[in-house]
Write a protein that holds these residues in place. Structure first.
Motif, PDB file in Angstrom:
ATOM      1  N   ARG A   1      -2.525   7.445  13.937  1.00  0.00           N
ATOM      2  CA  ARG A   1      -3.046   6.340  13.119  1.00  0.00           C
ATOM      3  C   ARG A   1      -1.934   5.342  12.787  1.00  0.00           C
ATOM      4  O   ARG A   1      -2.208   4.201  12.451  1.00  0.00           O
TER       5      ARG A   1
ATOM      6  N   SER B   1      -6.601   8.170   7.247  1.00  0.00           N
ATOM      7  CA  SER B   1      -7.976   7.991   7.724  1.00  0.00           C
ATOM      8  C   SER B   1      -8.082   6.643   8.421  1.00  0.00           C
ATOM      9  O   SER B   1      -7.186   5.797   8.305  1.00  0.00           O
ATOM     10  N   GLU B   2      -9.185   6.447   9.111  1.00  0.00           N
ATOM     11  CA  GLU B   2      -9.424   5.156   9.766  1.00  0.00           C
ATOM     12  C   GLU B   2      -9.402   4.028   8.725  1.00  0.00           C
ATOM     13  O   GLU B   2      -8.809   2.982   8.947  1.00  0.00           O
ATOM     14  N   ALA B   3     -10.026   4.304   7.568  1.00  0.00           N
ATOM     15  CA  ALA B   3     -10.088   3.281   6.519  1.00  0.00           C
ATOM     16  C   ALA B   3      -8.697   2.936   5.979  1.00  0.00           C
ATOM     17  O   ALA B   3      -8.426   1.782   5.610  1.00  0.00           O
ATOM     18  N   ASP B   4      -7.791   3.914   5.970  1.00  0.00           N
ATOM     19  CA  ASP B   4      -6.418   3.664   5.485  1.00  0.00           C
ATOM     20  C   ASP B   4      -5.735   2.584   6.310  1.00  0.00           C
ATOM     21  O   ASP B   4      -4.939   1.799   5.781  1.00  0.00           O
TER      22      ASP B   4
ATOM     23  N   ASP C   1      -1.352  -4.883  13.585  1.00  0.00           N
ATOM     24  CA  ASP C   1      -2.504  -4.292  12.908  1.00  0.00           C
ATOM     25  C   ASP C   1      -3.501  -3.823  13.971  1.00  0.00           C
ATOM     26  O   ASP C   1      -3.229  -3.914  15.160  1.00  0.00           O
TER      27      ASP C   1
ATOM     28  N   LYS D   1      -6.282  -5.134  14.638  1.00  0.00           N
ATOM     29  CA  LYS D   1      -7.168  -6.223  15.093  1.00  0.00           C
ATOM     30  C   LYS D   1      -6.501  -7.004  16.219  1.00  0.00           C
ATOM     31  O   LYS D   1      -6.965  -8.065  16.616  1.00  0.00           O
TER      32      LYS D   1
ATOM     33  N   TYR E   1       0.831  -1.200   0.000  1.00  0.00           N
ATOM     34  CA  TYR E   1       0.000   0.000   0.000  1.00  0.00           C
ATOM     35  C   TYR E   1       0.867   1.252   0.000  1.00  0.00           C
ATOM     36  O   TYR E   1       1.851   1.325   0.738  1.00  0.00           O
TER      37      TYR E   1
ATOM     38  N   THR F   1      -7.365   0.431   8.838  1.00  0.00           N
ATOM     39  CA  THR F   1      -8.112  -0.788   9.184  1.00  0.00           C
ATOM     40  C   THR F   1      -7.976  -1.849   8.086  1.00  0.00           C
ATOM     41  O   THR F   1      -8.132  -3.035   8.351  1.00  0.00           O
ATOM     42  N   LYS F   2      -7.640  -1.418   6.876  1.00  0.00           N
ATOM     43  CA  LYS F   2      -7.482  -2.411   5.785  1.00  0.00           C
ATOM     44  C   LYS F   2      -6.148  -3.161   5.879  1.00  0.00           C
ATOM     45  O   LYS F   2      -5.936  -4.158   5.197  1.00  0.00           O
TER      46      LYS F   2
ATOM     47  N   LYS G   1      -7.827   2.420  16.444  1.00  0.00           N
ATOM     48  CA  LYS G   1      -7.464   2.157  15.036  1.00  0.00           C
ATOM     49  C   LYS G   1      -6.133   2.819  14.646  1.00  0.00           C
ATOM     50  O   LYS G   1      -6.085   3.903  14.045  1.00  0.00           O
TER      51      LYS G   1
END
Lengths: 207, 305
Positions: free
Chosen positions: A99, A11-14, A170, A172, A4, A16-17, A119
């Motif tokens: 982040r 962002s959070e989406a950046d 990560d 998770k 990546y 969490t993936k 996150k």
């Protein structure tokens, strides 16, 4: 495993993936941080010396920079061991809205829990390659250099595809090195056997 | 008589070389590791590190920014004559460390242990640190070691007193367990050069381990067959553990295993391990009585290994 190219602010989406083992290249604004700075802020209760804004990439590193023609020139850069900042890890993520932390050696359970909750991820290099990285970093400025010394002071950096780094924590709760540990634990038993260390071996207790 | 201006220049060059130029034996060890590595990520890590180290020589910048503790080993000829004596040598070393720090060849890493205050030049109480060995002859050899914090602070230096009754099995287990613990998550920047000190008091074992890690030529063997065999067995065993570069998993987990020993009280055998990180920075020079200076490929601390 994927690669990546991330652009800060993240962002959070950046994040969490991202999964452990993924490869990351970083662009955008970042800042550096080490223990003297964290003690200055959290233990000595000093005011944060600059407006963080949405700068949410933190790098554990002690750079070498020299002054040349009235500008800072980056001489060398390598992420440093993060585990020693564990005491302030969770608080840094929460109060500085981080982040991503780039460092080495991962971090401990309290930071991992905060990463899961807020996150945030941790990434590390899989090489020692300062010269493949320094052209991807521009120095924007530095604060508290006189007070804390050059390497402990927070430097503001602008990154351009800095990497590759590997995601080792990560959001998770997974840690890349827990996976390596499993392989090493199996191989350790084979090593004992090859070296003639019996499964029943116990050290004689001397003290 | 060795002149001050000669040793001042030689010492500065040696520090600069140690911080910026990859040693020949380290380079050869990397080339060998890259050739046999089967993990794609680990091979990339090894290749990137070697490329970066080669660029340091061109750019004249540090192989790694953590230039760590400035440590000096001085092999002093018993008949050497030095302008200013060894006090002069130590003054020249302090001046050269401060100058190399100012110029960005070294990072100002040394701080006060309680306050964290930064002298800014790597000069302070007991730092730089000096170790002497006296040998026949009239030349002196000076080795500079940049001992990084990764390999020192995160488990790279350990010791255990092993009962004589526990024998070789106890020594081997101690080494394997220490190495696994210290390489987790790349803590000591593996593949490291692992030094092992066996015997003597605990501090003697620790010093021998550090000298074995930082001063031996990579891949050299202990001249005594029992120790050479132990070096080989441990090297093979560690490289089958799967730790890999920076602990990400891979075939090369250690660049070399070097053992030095001292006779000892067999009530308890001190076993110390010390690691140098993968970039294994050190440089050495010899200064002769006629003021000729030779930059050495390897420290020659243990005479031929």
């Amino acid at each position: 495993m994927s690669a990546y190219y991330l652009e800060g602010p993240l962002s959070e989406a950046d994040v969490t993936k991202l999964n452990i083992g993924d490869v990351v290249y970083l662009s955008g604004s970042a800042f550096t941080c080490r223990s003297r700075f964290q003690r200055y802020i959290f233990d000595e209760n000093n005011k944060f010396p600059f407006d963080l804004g949405d700068r949410n990439i933190l790098i554990h590193t002690g750079i070498i920079a020299i002054r040349e023609n009235n500008k800072w020139k980056l001489v060398s850069f390598m992420p440093t061991s993060s585990i020693r900042f564990e005491k302030w890890g969770a608080r840094s993520i929460e109060e500085w809205n981080l982040r991503l932390i780039c460092g080495k050696t991962t971090m401990g359970p309290k930071t991992a829990e905060m990463m899961r909750k807020r996150k945030c991820v941790h990434i590390s290099p899989h090489s020692v390659s300062p010269n493949l990285w320094i052209d991807s970093i521009q120095i924007e400025g530095v604060h508290l250099r006189e007070e804390l010394g050059s390497i402990e002071a927070p430097w503001l950096l602008k990154l351009d595809k800095l990497g590759p780094f590997v995601v080792d924590m990560d959001c998770k709760g997974n840690n890349l090195y827990d996976e390596v540990d499993k392989t090493v634990a199996i191989n350790k038993q084979k090593a004992y056997s090859n070296l003639g260390i019996s499964p029943e071996f116990e050290y004689t207790k001397l003290y | 008589m060795i002149k001050r201006e000669v040793y001042e220049a030689a010492i500065f060059e040696t520090i600069k070389k140690g911080a910026t130029i990859i040693s020949k034996d380290v380079k050869a060890a990397f080339e060998k590791a890259i050739e046999k590595e089967t993990s794609v990520s680990a091979k990339e890590g090894l290749t990137d590190t070697l490329r970066s180290m080669e660029l340091s020589e061109v750019k004249q910048n540090p192989l790694c920014p953590d230039t760590g503790w400035p440590i000096f080993y001085i092999k002093a000829g018993n008949e050497s004559r030095i302008e200013g004596g060894f006090v002069g040598i130590e003054e020249a070393i302090r001046d050269a460390v401060a100058r190399a720090t100012k110029l960005g060849y070294l990072r100002a890493t040394m701080k006060h242990p309680l306050t964290g205050d930064d002298p800014g030049n790597n000069i302070g109480m007991n730092i730089p640190y000096f170790t002497y060995k006296f040998v026949p002859g009239n030349s002196i050899e000076i080795t500079y070691v940049a001992k990084g914090g990764g390999s020192e602070c995160f488990g790279g230096t350990r010791h255990r007193i092993v009962a004589f009754a526990d024998g070789l099995a106890g020594i081997k287990k101690c080494v394997i367990d220490n190495y696994i613990a210290s390489t987790r998550a790349g803590a000591i920047c593996p593949p490291s050069v692992l030094g092992i000190g066996i015997g003597g008091t605990a501090n003697v074992a620790a010093n021998l381990a550090k000298e074995a890690a930082c001063l031996r030529t990579i891949g050299s063997k202990n001249p005594e067959p029992a120790f050479a065999k132990l070096e080989e067995e441990l090297y093979d065993a560690i490289n089958r553990l799967g730790i890999g570069i920076m602990g990400i998993g891979g075939d090369t987990s250690v660049l070399a295993v070097h053992i030095e020993y001292a006779h000892t009280h067999i009530a308890g055998i001190a076993v110390a391990t010390s690691s140098n990180c993968m970039v294994a920075r050190r440089a050495a020079c010899r200064i002769n009585d006629d003021n000729s200076v030779i930059q050495l490929d390897s420290p020659n601390w243990f005479g031929g290994r």
